[in-house]
Scaffold this active site. Structure first.
Site, mmCIF file in Angstrom:
data_model
loop_
_atom_site.group_PDB
_atom_site.id
_atom_site.type_symbol
_atom_site.label_atom_id
_atom_site.label_comp_id
_atom_site.label_asym_id
_atom_site.label_seq_id
_atom_site.Cartn_x
_atom_site.Cartn_y
_atom_site.Cartn_z
ATOM 1 N N SER A 1 0.844 -1.199 0.000
ATOM 2 C CA SER A 1 0.000 0.000 0.000
ATOM 3 C C SER A 1 0.874 1.242 0.000
ATOM 4 O O SER A 1 1.658 1.464 0.931
ATOM 5 C CB SER A 1 -0.886 0.011 1.242
ATOM 6 O OG SER A 1 -1.436 1.304 1.412
ATOM 7 N N ASP B 1 -6.673 -6.386 4.457
ATOM 8 C CA ASP B 1 -6.052 -5.057 4.464
ATOM 9 C C ASP B 1 -6.042 -4.486 5.879
ATOM 10 O O ASP B 1 -7.087 -4.255 6.470
ATOM 11 C CB ASP B 1 -6.865 -4.136 3.533
ATOM 12 C CG ASP B 1 -6.245 -2.746 3.378
ATOM 13 O OD1 ASP B 1 -5.111 -2.539 3.863
ATOM 14 O OD2 ASP B 1 -6.904 -1.896 2.750
ATOM 15 N N MET C 1 -12.184 4.479 -0.318
ATOM 16 C CA MET C 1 -12.847 4.721 0.973
ATOM 17 C C MET C 1 -13.536 6.071 0.856
ATOM 18 O O MET C 1 -13.086 7.076 1.407
ATOM 19 C CB MET C 1 -11.806 4.688 2.100
ATOM 20 C CG MET C 1 -11.329 3.275 2.407
ATOM 21 S SD MET C 1 -9.754 3.247 3.268
ATOM 22 C CE MET C 1 -8.657 3.326 1.855
ATOM 23 N N MET D 1 -9.075 8.197 -0.152
ATOM 24 C CA MET D 1 -9.904 8.588 1.008
ATOM 25 C C MET D 1 -10.423 10.003 0.805
ATOM 26 O O MET D 1 -9.694 10.872 0.330
ATOM 27 C CB MET D 1 -9.071 8.542 2.293
ATOM 28 C CG MET D 1 -8.410 7.216 2.570
ATOM 29 S SD MET D 1 -7.642 7.219 4.200
ATOM 30 C CE MET D 1 -6.658 5.709 4.109
ATOM 31 N N HIS E 1 -1.399 -1.258 -4.102
ATOM 32 C CA HIS E 1 -2.661 -0.914 -3.471
ATOM 33 C C HIS E 1 -2.693 0.595 -3.242
ATOM 34 O O HIS E 1 -1.793 1.162 -2.631
ATOM 35 C CB HIS E 1 -2.760 -1.677 -2.147
ATOM 36 C CG HIS E 1 -4.034 -1.515 -1.411
ATOM 37 N ND1 HIS E 1 -5.160 -2.264 -1.687
ATOM 38 C CD2 HIS E 1 -4.380 -0.694 -0.380
ATOM 39 C CE1 HIS E 1 -6.141 -1.920 -0.855
ATOM 40 N NE2 HIS E 1 -5.697 -0.965 -0.053
ATOM 41 N N HIS F 1 -8.461 1.121 -3.755
ATOM 42 C CA HIS F 1 -9.365 0.897 -2.623
ATOM 43 C C HIS F 1 -10.037 2.227 -2.294
ATOM 44 O O HIS F 1 -9.410 3.112 -1.725
ATOM 45 C CB HIS F 1 -8.534 0.371 -1.441
ATOM 46 C CG HIS F 1 -9.300 0.169 -0.182
ATOM 47 N ND1 HIS F 1 -8.687 -0.010 1.039
ATOM 48 C CD2 HIS F 1 -10.637 0.103 0.065
ATOM 49 C CE1 HIS F 1 -9.597 -0.174 1.978
ATOM 50 N NE2 HIS F 1 -10.784 -0.096 1.424
ATOM 51 N N MET G 1 -11.408 -5.816 5.714
ATOM 52 C CA MET G 1 -10.586 -4.868 6.477
ATOM 53 C C MET G 1 -10.255 -5.473 7.838
ATOM 54 O O MET G 1 -11.143 -5.919 8.566
ATOM 55 C CB MET G 1 -11.331 -3.548 6.693
ATOM 56 C CG MET G 1 -11.565 -2.711 5.444
ATOM 57 S SD MET G 1 -10.066 -2.226 4.576
ATOM 58 C CE MET G 1 -9.180 -1.316 5.837
ATOM 59 N N ASP H 1 -4.845 3.709 -1.759
ATOM 60 C CA ASP H 1 -5.928 4.056 -0.835
ATOM 61 C C ASP H 1 -6.473 5.446 -1.138
ATOM 62 O O ASP H 1 -5.802 6.449 -0.890
ATOM 63 C CB ASP H 1 -5.420 3.989 0.607
ATOM 64 C CG ASP H 1 -5.164 2.561 1.045
ATOM 65 O OD1 ASP H 1 -6.109 1.754 0.975
ATOM 66 O OD2 ASP H 1 -4.023 2.251 1.452
HETATM 67 C C1 DX5 Z 1 -6.208 1.683 5.770
HETATM 68 C C2 DX5 Z 1 -5.806 1.327 4.371
HETATM 69 C C3 DX5 Z 1 -4.705 0.345 4.282
HETATM 70 C C4 DX5 Z 1 -3.397 0.793 4.863
HETATM 71 C C5 DX5 Z 1 -2.760 -0.402 5.457
HETATM 72 O O1 DX5 Z 1 -7.427 2.353 5.740
HETATM 73 O O2 DX5 Z 1 -6.919 0.788 3.673
HETATM 74 O O3 DX5 Z 1 -4.523 -0.073 2.934
HETATM 75 O O4 DX5 Z 1 -2.513 1.337 3.936
HETATM 76 O O5 DX5 Z 1 -1.630 0.014 6.148
HETATM 77 P P1 DX5 Z 1 -0.872 -0.970 7.162
HETATM 78 O O6 DX5 Z 1 -0.414 -2.147 6.365
HETATM 79 O O7 DX5 Z 1 0.233 -0.140 7.690
HETATM 80 O O8 DX5 Z 1 -1.872 -1.368 8.221
HETATM 81 ZN ZN ZN Z 2 -6.518 -0.120 1.681
#
Ligand code: DX5
Ligand code: ZN
Length: 222
Positions: A5, A174, A67, A36, A32, A65, A136, A34
């Site tokens: 990620s 994740d 969010m 947000m 990956h 991903h 998650m 993220d």
């Molecule tokens: C959190 C993200 C994850 C995050 C995971 O909301 O969706 O993808 O990057 O990070 P680690 O591996 O550090 O928990």
């Molecule tokens: Zn993620």
């Protein structure tokens, strides 16, 4: 499969940071990303213009991903841009079946994500339309949180549904995946592991990916 990620990468050097985890063959299978929106989750990261630039800077498939609120409206744009897999949250989607069809029509795979406290059972039928299930194992929003072991029950039931032919998808996890937690996730039946801080916090990120992969391979049921 291992999907580093980039949330834990240096955002001023994303192109180099993507290259630092290798690519198919050696290193990352997917990257990956993220997304947000500071509404669905409290944090704000990046959106479609940045993802479009990332797509031009790497050959590694992007696993986006989302969010975000209103994924029904925004997610297909990521598919059109060329993302390999676009994952939306079931808690945010208005019509997850129509959305999966729209993502496929726009050229990507479709992923459905569930938060740690969201049950799996109500969604098993609509998951027939999806290619990945992203379970998650932390509350979405931030990297570097502690792995929530309880979600492994959902991993086990998803694995059973795939193995018995009720579903045809990849089980992805994740949050909080590192050398201490990946083995139990592999034993529960995960196919694809997202790891942020465990990869980008390491001195040798490609080496960290390969270590995680061999641990998962040694403990996976298949
Ligand atoms: C959190 C993200 C994850 C995050 C995971 O909301 O969706 O993808 O990057 O990070 P680690 O591996 O550090 O928990
Ligand atoms: Zn993620």
């Amino acid at each position: 499969m291992i999907a580093p990620s980039i949330l834990s990468a240096d955002f001023a050097r994303l192109s180099e940071e993507m290259a630092a985890v290798g690519g198919p063959g050696q290193g990352a299978d997917w990257l990956h990303v993220d997304v947000m929106d500071a509404h669905f989750v409290p944090n704000l990261t990046l959106g479609l213009p940045v993802v479009e630039s990332l797509l031009h800077s790497t050959d590694t498939p992007l696993d986006c991903h989302l969010m975000i609120d209103d994924p029904d409206r925004w997610a297909p744009g990521y598919a059109e841009a060329g993302a390999h897999n676009v994952t939306v949250h079931v808690e945010a989607a208005e019509d997850p079946v129509a959305l999966a069809k729209n993502l496929h029509a726009a050229g990507s795979n479709a992923g459905l994500s569930i938060k740690p406290n969201t049950p799996l059972d109500p969604y098993t039928e609509l998951l027939r339309h999806y290619d990945t299930l992203l379970i998650m194992s932390v509350e979405p929003g931030f990297g570097g949180q502690k792995f929530i072991t309880d979600v492994l029950d959902k991993v086990r039931s998803a694995r059973r549904m795939v193995d018995t032919g009720h579903l045809n998808l990849l089980v992805e996890i994740d949050g909080g995946i590192n050398t201490d937690t990946i083995e139990q996730a592999a034993e529960a039946g995960v196919d694809c592991f997202v790891a942020g801080s465990a990869v980008y916090g390491a001195e040798d990120p490609t080496g960290a990916v390969e270590r995680l992969r061999s641990q998962a391979a040694a403990h996976g049921p298949r």
